[in-house]
Design a protein around this motif. Structure first.
Motif, PDB file in Angstrom:
ATOM      1  N   PRO A 152       9.049   3.116   8.824  1.00  0.00           N
ATOM      2  CA  PRO A 152       7.856   3.382   9.623  1.00  0.00           C
ATOM      3  C   PRO A 152       7.800   4.826  10.133  1.00  0.00           C
ATOM      4  CG  PRO A 152       9.373   1.927  10.800  1.00  0.00           C
ATOM      5  CD  PRO A 152       9.943   2.152   9.437  1.00  0.00           C
ATOM      6  N   PRO A 153       6.585   5.360  10.362  1.00  0.00           N
ATOM      7  CA  PRO A 153       6.428   6.753  10.799  1.00  0.00           C
ATOM      8  C   PRO A 153       7.272   7.165  12.003  1.00  0.00           C
ATOM      9  CG  PRO A 153       4.303   5.879  10.168  1.00  0.00           C
ATOM     10  CD  PRO A 153       5.283   4.722  10.136  1.00  0.00           C
ATOM     11  N   PRO A 154       7.402   6.353  13.070  1.00  0.00           N
ATOM     12  CA  PRO A 154       8.229   6.821  14.193  1.00  0.00           C
ATOM     13  C   PRO A 154       9.691   7.053  13.813  1.00  0.00           C
ATOM     14  CG  PRO A 154       6.839   4.992  14.894  1.00  0.00           C
ATOM     15  CD  PRO A 154       6.714   5.094  13.401  1.00  0.00           C
TER      16      PRO A 154
ATOM     17  N   ASP B 241       1.720   3.693   5.992  1.00  0.00           N
ATOM     18  CA  ASP B 241       1.400   3.204   4.653  1.00  0.00           C
ATOM     19  C   ASP B 241       2.076   1.842   4.489  1.00  0.00           C
ATOM     20  OD1 ASP B 241       0.602   3.018   2.012  1.00  0.00           O
ATOM     21  OD2 ASP B 241       2.160   4.359   1.264  1.00  0.00           O
ATOM     22  N   GLY B 242       1.367   0.792   4.847  1.00  0.00           N
ATOM     23  CA  GLY B 242       1.973  -0.541   4.839  1.00  0.00           C
ATOM     24  C   GLY B 242       3.068  -0.581   5.880  1.00  0.00           C
ATOM     25  N   THR B 243       4.267  -0.985   5.460  1.00  0.00           N
ATOM     26  CA  THR B 243       5.400  -0.990   6.383  1.00  0.00           C
ATOM     27  C   THR B 243       6.178   0.320   6.322  1.00  0.00           C
ATOM     28  OG1 THR B 243       6.813  -2.003   4.708  1.00  0.00           O
ATOM     29  CG2 THR B 243       5.672  -3.493   6.238  1.00  0.00           C
ATOM     30  N   GLY B 244       5.695   1.257   5.528  1.00  0.00           N
ATOM     31  CA  GLY B 244       6.378   2.533   5.371  1.00  0.00           C
ATOM     32  C   GLY B 244       5.525   3.707   5.815  1.00  0.00           C
ATOM     33  N   THR B 245       5.814   4.852   5.234  1.00  0.00           N
ATOM     34  CA  THR B 245       5.152   6.101   5.600  1.00  0.00           C
ATOM     35  C   THR B 245       4.789   6.886   4.345  1.00  0.00           C
ATOM     36  OG1 THR B 245       6.521   6.213   7.599  1.00  0.00           O
ATOM     37  CG2 THR B 245       5.423   8.245   6.925  1.00  0.00           C
TER      38      THR B 245
END
Length: 147
Positions: free
Chosen positions: A15-17, A101-105
């Motif tokens: 995730p982004p954070p 982006d979904g569960t990612g970045t």
């Protein structure tokens, strides 16, 4: 001063954070660029971090040169950005834009490379592109350990 702009978009399964926290830390850049072998003299100031990054170049397979570059890093709500000052008249601005982006970045990696001489710009641009493409795979590979 002549310049070249390099852009690469890729996905990281974190995730982004989490990605932002990783890219905001000077020590994370060791190995994130295949050239960076050490980070030293880290100075945290309000709104930014400054440090010296040691880039190790190999010539002819056995001759090494350690290039000491001054790096400024700033974390923003949208990602990480900063500047690099390298010997030989090479300057680089960078930005890692982070988008969920979904569960990612999704990461938009943009590098602006400037140099006083054309041959130096071509060499620095070629090396910067190699690092940029490698960084995508390295960062994605680190994702499971970032949480």
């Amino acid at each position: 001063m002549p310049e070249t702009v390099l852009r690469h978009v890729f996905h990281v399964p974190a995730p982004p954070p989490v990605v932002l926290a990783h890219l905001s830390e000077a020590s994370s850049y060791v190995g994130l660029s295949p050239l960076v072998v050490a980070v030293r003299d880290v100075r945290r100031e309000p709104g930014e971090t400054r440090f010296v990054s040691v880039e190790r170049f190999r010539f002819f397979g056995f001759v090494t040169y350690d290039n000491l570059i001054e790096v400024t890093l700033r974390a923003t709500e949208e990602g990480v950005e900063g500047e690099v000052v390298s010997p030989g008249g090479v300057r680089l601005d960078y930005r890692f834009g982070l988008t969920p982006d979904g569960t990612g970045t999704e990461i938009e990696d943009v590098l602006t490379v400037r140099a006083t001489l054309g041959p130096v710009l071509r060499y620095a641009g070629r090396k910067a592109r190699e690092v940029q493409l490698a960084r995508a795979g390295i960062l994605a590979g680190r994702a499971p350990t970032l949480t």
